[in-house]
Design an enzyme around this catalytic site. Structure first.
Site, PDB file in Angstrom:
ATOM      1  N   HIS A 113      -5.024   4.068  -5.078  1.00  0.00           N
ATOM      2  CA  HIS A 113      -4.222   5.200  -4.576  1.00  0.00           C
ATOM      3  C   HIS A 113      -5.098   6.382  -4.144  1.00  0.00           C
ATOM      4  O   HIS A 113      -4.575   7.489  -3.944  1.00  0.00           O
ATOM      5  CB  HIS A 113      -3.236   5.686  -5.645  1.00  0.00           C
ATOM      6  CG  HIS A 113      -2.197   4.681  -6.029  1.00  0.00           C
ATOM      7  ND1 HIS A 113      -1.374   4.061  -5.111  1.00  0.00           N
ATOM      8  CD2 HIS A 113      -1.849   4.171  -7.247  1.00  0.00           C
ATOM      9  CE1 HIS A 113      -0.554   3.216  -5.757  1.00  0.00           C
ATOM     10  NE2 HIS A 113      -0.833   3.264  -7.046  1.00  0.00           N
ATOM     11  N   ASP A 162      -1.663  -5.676  -7.419  1.00  0.00           N
ATOM     12  CA  ASP A 162      -1.030  -4.659  -8.254  1.00  0.00           C
ATOM     13  C   ASP A 162       0.454  -4.554  -7.882  1.00  0.00           C
ATOM     14  O   ASP A 162       0.853  -4.871  -6.757  1.00  0.00           O
ATOM     15  CB  ASP A 162      -1.722  -3.308  -8.008  1.00  0.00           C
ATOM     16  CG  ASP A 162      -1.381  -2.258  -9.047  1.00  0.00           C
ATOM     17  OD1 ASP A 162      -2.134  -2.131 -10.023  1.00  0.00           O
ATOM     18  OD2 ASP A 162      -0.346  -1.565  -8.890  1.00  0.00           O
ATOM     19  N   HIS A 202       1.965  -1.863  -7.342  1.00  0.00           N
ATOM     20  CA  HIS A 202       2.127  -0.754  -6.396  1.00  0.00           C
ATOM     21  C   HIS A 202       1.270  -0.952  -5.138  1.00  0.00           C
ATOM     22  O   HIS A 202       0.154  -1.459  -5.219  1.00  0.00           O
ATOM     23  CB  HIS A 202       1.750   0.562  -7.090  1.00  0.00           C
ATOM     24  CG  HIS A 202       2.519   0.787  -8.351  1.00  0.00           C
ATOM     25  ND1 HIS A 202       1.999   0.479  -9.595  1.00  0.00           N
ATOM     26  CD2 HIS A 202       3.779   1.230  -8.549  1.00  0.00           C
ATOM     27  CE1 HIS A 202       2.915   0.745 -10.520  1.00  0.00           C
ATOM     28  NE2 HIS A 202       3.993   1.195  -9.916  1.00  0.00           N
TER      29      HIS A 202
HETATM   30 ZN   LIG Z   1       0.116  -0.242 -10.261  1.00  0.00          ZN
END
Ligand SMILES: [Zn+2]
Length: 249
Positions: free
Chosen positions: A100, A137, A139
């Site tokens: 991220h 993952d 996300h």
């Molecule tokens: Zn995650």
């Protein structure tokens, strides 16, 4: 398969679940009897600058301890990438995670984009041209996607599936037509059925690892590595990491 690890990854550098006490120890307990460990060096600021703006680097520098551990995490990813290129599959058992983290901002427990830094360094050194990043993952790795948006040689893929079988099938179908000089796994384990995502069984990580291995052997001289991203249930995290590593080995 070698595991890149540094005891400083155990430091609780912030209050988020990726930095939770005992998280790395729970993984190490499962994997250390089976895989040889390699100790990384911290990444140089020049390496971080391959991906991040000076302003972003200065922001993280102000956090002190987080900065120090984040440099070591990026260094761990670089080490895993170097081993993979030298013919030794490797896994960066590192934290903080990175997917991220974009060029000039970050969120979601991430600071520097370990994966993007490791791929960018391999490219800068002329060791690879094209790469596939498989992000399993839960996300979407918006940071990695942003960083390589204008780099067609680096393909970022984040599979989705309605159930565990479809999830693994989607990865298999993607790899069937992908081309790369190295394959790298952004390995988050928060999609496990006892973690936030509630989808995958432990054996699915083994199956995914085996798909990555087969792809690497078929397409890129066996060059493959992974780095840790998310995964928050300490009761199952270690066995899930071990399953992926056994599949990739
Ligand atoms: Zn995650």
């Amino acid at each position: 398969m070698k595991v890149i690890y540094h005891p400083r990854y155990e430091e609780v550098y912030s209050g988020d679940p990726a930095a939770a006490a005992g998280r790395m120890e729970s993984i190490l307990k499962e994997v250390s009897p089976h895989f040889e460990q390699v100790t990384p060096e911290p990444a140089a600021v020049d390496d971080i600058s391959l991906v991040h703006s000076n302003e972003h680097i200065r922001d993280i520098q102000r956090s002190g301890l987080t900065y120090e551990v984040a440099l070591l995490a990026a260094g761990g990813a670089i080490k895993a990438a170097e081993l993979a290129i030298s013919g030794e599959p490797a896994f960066g058992l590192i934290r903080p995670p990175g997917h991220h983290a974009s060029q000039d901002h970050c969120w979601g427990f991430c600071f520097f984009n370990n994966m993007a830094i490791s791929i960018s360094r391999l490219r800068k050194e002329g060791k690879i041209r094209a790469a596939v990043i498989l992000d399993i993952d839960l996300h979407f790795g918006d940071g990695t996607d942003n960083i390589f948006q204008s780099v067609p040689e680096v393909v970022y893929f984040h599979p989705e599936g309605r159930d565990r079988r479809e999830f693994v099938d989607v990865i298999s179908q993607f790899l069937a037509s992908a081309k790369a000089d190295v394959v790298a796994v952004s390995a988050g384990f928060d999609r496990h059925d006892h973690d936030w995502g509630g989808l995958l069984k432990t054996e699915d990580y083994d199956a995914i690892g085996a798909l990555v291995k087969r792809f690497a052997q078929r397409v890129c001289r066996g060059r493959r590595y992974g780095v840790l991203e998310g995964g928050y249930n300490h009761d199952v995290l270690g066995m899930n990491v071990r399953a992926l590593l056994e599949g990739m080995s």
